[in-house]
Design a protein around this motif. Structure first.
Motif, PDB file in Angstrom:
ATOM      1  N   ALA A   1       0.828  -1.209   0.000  1.00  0.00           N
ATOM      2  CA  ALA A   1       0.000   0.000   0.000  1.00  0.00           C
ATOM      3  C   ALA A   1       0.863   1.260   0.000  1.00  0.00           C
ATOM      4  O   ALA A   1       0.634   2.189  -0.782  1.00  0.00           O
ATOM      5  N   VAL A   2       1.866   1.304   0.888  1.00  0.00           N
ATOM      6  CA  VAL A   2       2.705   2.507   0.953  1.00  0.00           C
ATOM      7  C   VAL A   2       3.465   2.731  -0.336  1.00  0.00           C
ATOM      8  O   VAL A   2       3.536   3.849  -0.855  1.00  0.00           O
ATOM      9  N   VAL A   3       4.052   1.656  -0.862  1.00  0.00           N
ATOM     10  CA  VAL A   3       4.823   1.788  -2.093  1.00  0.00           C
ATOM     11  C   VAL A   3       3.921   2.234  -3.238  1.00  0.00           C
ATOM     12  O   VAL A   3       4.271   3.141  -4.002  1.00  0.00           O
TER      13      VAL A   3
ATOM     14  N   ALA B   1       3.142   5.867  -2.873  1.00  0.00           N
ATOM     15  CA  ALA B   1       4.269   6.748  -3.158  1.00  0.00           C
ATOM     16  C   ALA B   1       4.532   6.850  -4.658  1.00  0.00           C
ATOM     17  O   ALA B   1       4.911   7.909  -5.155  1.00  0.00           O
ATOM     18  N   LEU B   2       4.334   5.752  -5.375  1.00  0.00           N
ATOM     19  CA  LEU B   2       4.627   5.750  -6.802  1.00  0.00           C
ATOM     20  C   LEU B   2       3.392   6.049  -7.637  1.00  0.00           C
ATOM     21  O   LEU B   2       3.468   6.057  -8.865  1.00  0.00           O
ATOM     22  N   ALA B   3       2.269   6.299  -6.981  1.00  0.00           N
ATOM     23  CA  ALA B   3       1.019   6.582  -7.685  1.00  0.00           C
ATOM     24  C   ALA B   3       0.656   5.435  -8.627  1.00  0.00           C
ATOM     25  O   ALA B   3       0.323   5.646  -9.794  1.00  0.00           O
ATOM     26  N   LEU B   4       0.745   4.216  -8.102  1.00  0.00           N
ATOM     27  CA  LEU B   4       0.383   3.027  -8.869  1.00  0.00           C
ATOM     28  C   LEU B   4      -0.751   2.310  -8.131  1.00  0.00           C
ATOM     29  O   LEU B   4      -0.926   2.510  -6.927  1.00  0.00           O
ATOM     30  N   PRO B   5      -1.498   1.456  -8.853  1.00  0.00           N
ATOM     31  CA  PRO B   5      -2.475   0.614  -8.145  1.00  0.00           C
ATOM     32  C   PRO B   5      -1.743  -0.354  -7.214  1.00  0.00           C
ATOM     33  O   PRO B   5      -0.636  -0.813  -7.534  1.00  0.00           O
TER      34      PRO B   5
ATOM     35  N   GLY C   1      12.192   5.157  -2.251  1.00  0.00           N
ATOM     36  CA  GLY C   1      13.175   4.501  -1.401  1.00  0.00           C
ATOM     37  C   GLY C   1      12.817   4.665   0.054  1.00  0.00           C
ATOM     38  O   GLY C   1      12.306   5.700   0.467  1.00  0.00           O
ATOM     39  N   SER C   2      13.065   3.631   0.825  1.00  0.00           N
ATOM     40  CA  SER C   2      12.849   3.697   2.269  1.00  0.00           C
ATOM     41  C   SER C   2      14.124   3.197   2.931  1.00  0.00           C
ATOM     42  O   SER C   2      14.479   2.028   2.813  1.00  0.00           O
ATOM     43  N   HIS C   3      14.822   4.069   3.622  1.00  0.00           N
ATOM     44  CA  HIS C   3      16.174   3.763   4.071  1.00  0.00           C
ATOM     45  C   HIS C   3      16.336   3.962   5.568  1.00  0.00           C
ATOM     46  O   HIS C   3      15.659   4.796   6.174  1.00  0.00           O
TER      47      HIS C   3
END
Lengths: 266, 266
Positions: free
Chosen positions: B134-136, B139-143, B248-250
């Motif tokens: 969900a978060v990814v 963030a990328l404005a994808l389904p 990215g999540s770092h």
DNA sequence: CAGTGGTCTAGACCACACC
DNA sequence: GTGTGGTCTAGACCACTGT
């Protein structure tokens, strides 16, 4: 010899309407290029100009608005620098994302919170004059032990403590005002707001953002457990002449605060 | 009627010499305004122009260099935007502090470390295709559940682990190259370097910097105790068209890494 | 008042992208 | 080629700052 009028490649219809209806005030003290830029930006932000919309070439647009090309260019360049438009030689000018960029310039936590309607409050924990420690002296480019004004504040939002902020100001900054920096003023306004009110032009700042674990006392103050993760930020702000105007060393309850930055490619 | 020549208020001697000796190449593809700006900036950085030095007015300087006033203005404006010069109407143009500004633009940790001679190394922990969480997806404005390429890397410097970086790339970004993104390439170059090498123009990024405590596993990986403070950073990067190109999540070992930002007033 | 930067104009030529 | 933005010029007038 008579030829058909040249068939221009048309730009998007929406940009035509917008340009046709744009009203400029040549008697206003607001520069023309800025008026144009504001109109365009407003149209982009409220969706009248969609991302991807392509403009007519700048000579045409300038003509339609009754402006010279350099003035039109300047308006567009302003928006390019702001990240709202993209231009490519040989290609054209297009609208990019209408993302709200909040560059976190030289704003303060107080201003950030106030702007987002969080009703911040401030409690001055101490206000005193102390000799500069080694780190403070280094940050402000002063000899060690030089007396500096130190103010420590607890910043809260929605009745929750958010940050403890310690600020150090050289006395050269405060000459002429003396007691403009009172506890009540500090509790009502942000520090940067007060500094700017003193006629000092903030110009640049260096910041370091890190993290560490809270001591027991810090935990008590910020409503966190001992050992909880804290965000730390040290900042030195400079004026036009490159003189260090303020140094701050702050800790934030990481569970309730984070930094957000938007940036353009460089 | 004959009068004494006007006694101009002189600018500083050092700026006179510099301007007199400046050589410009009109046949170069490098724009004149940029050549001038570079010369001036170099002189400021290496101390030939000291902070506080005042320039002659722009009309004079343009004359001395054989340039038109707009071109000279552009060179100066470039340096003003860069924070190296300050101009005030009615006052003049002065050099401010030659502080080395490192705007931390759209650089990567790899590039930062390499630039400071830290000999970074990278270990690819995993490289796979997974459905977007969900978060990814957000963030990328994808389904949600859209397949994305996921790469997890461990970044070290001087044989000490520094960061664990998880990056998510939509497949639309990778079309046409497919296997340009290999483990060996990722271990030799920074991710941003590879993306730029694919002809993608990075345009902007949103970042959030926070902190939290390390889990036991994260502690093992980064050589910290469980509960140690970690810096966290999430970043979404966009291209010219406003499309999200990378998320990215770092996490960073806070005892060995911090973020430094320089910024100009806004 | 004189000196400064800020804005605006009307034109010219060039470099690059696409057909 | 044709169309696009990028650069450069030569001049004008204005607004602000200090004397």
């Amino acid at each position: 010899m008579v030829t058909e009028p040249v068939r221009r490649v048309p730009a998007d219809e929406s940009s035509h309407r917008l340009v046709r209806d744009m009203v400029l005030d040549r008697s206003s003290p607001v520069p023309l290029y800025f008026q144009v830029a504001q109109h365009l930006e407003a149209a982009i932000l409220d969706g009248r100009l969609q991302p991807g919309t392509r403009f007519d070439n700048e000579v045409l647009v300038a003509e339609q608005l009754g402006l010279s090309r350099p003035t039109m260019r300047r308006a567009m360049q302003y928006l390019v620098d702001k990240g709202v438009l993209v231009r490519r030689r040989g290609i054209g000018t297009r609208v990019v994302q209408p993302k709200v960029r909040r560059p976190l310039g030289l704003s303060s936590l107080y201003e950030d919170l106030a702007a987002s309607g969080q009703h911040p409050s401030t409690q001055v924990l101490s206000l005193s004059v102390e000799p500069a420690s080694a780190v403070v002296a280094q940050a402000l480019a002063l000899p060690v032990e030089t007396p500096v004004t130190v103010v420590v504040r607890l910043r809260s939002a929605a009745d929750q403590p958010i940050a403890r902020m310690a600020n150090y100001l050289p006395h050269t900054v405060l000459t002429g005002i003396g007691d403009g920096l009172t506890e009540s003023a500090l509790e009502a306004y942000g520090l940067y707001q007060l500094i700017r009110g003193l006629g000092i032009q903030l110009h640049a700042a260096d910041q370091t953002i890190g993290a560490r674990s809270a001591t027991a006392e810090e935990g008590r103050l910020l409503g966190e457990r001992r050992g909880a993760a804290l965000l730390t930020m040290q900042r030195t702000a400079y004026d036009d002449h490159g003189r260090a105007v303020e140094y701050g060393s702050h800790i934030y309850a990481a569970s309730r605060y984070s930094f957000e930055l938007s940036m353009l490619a460089g």
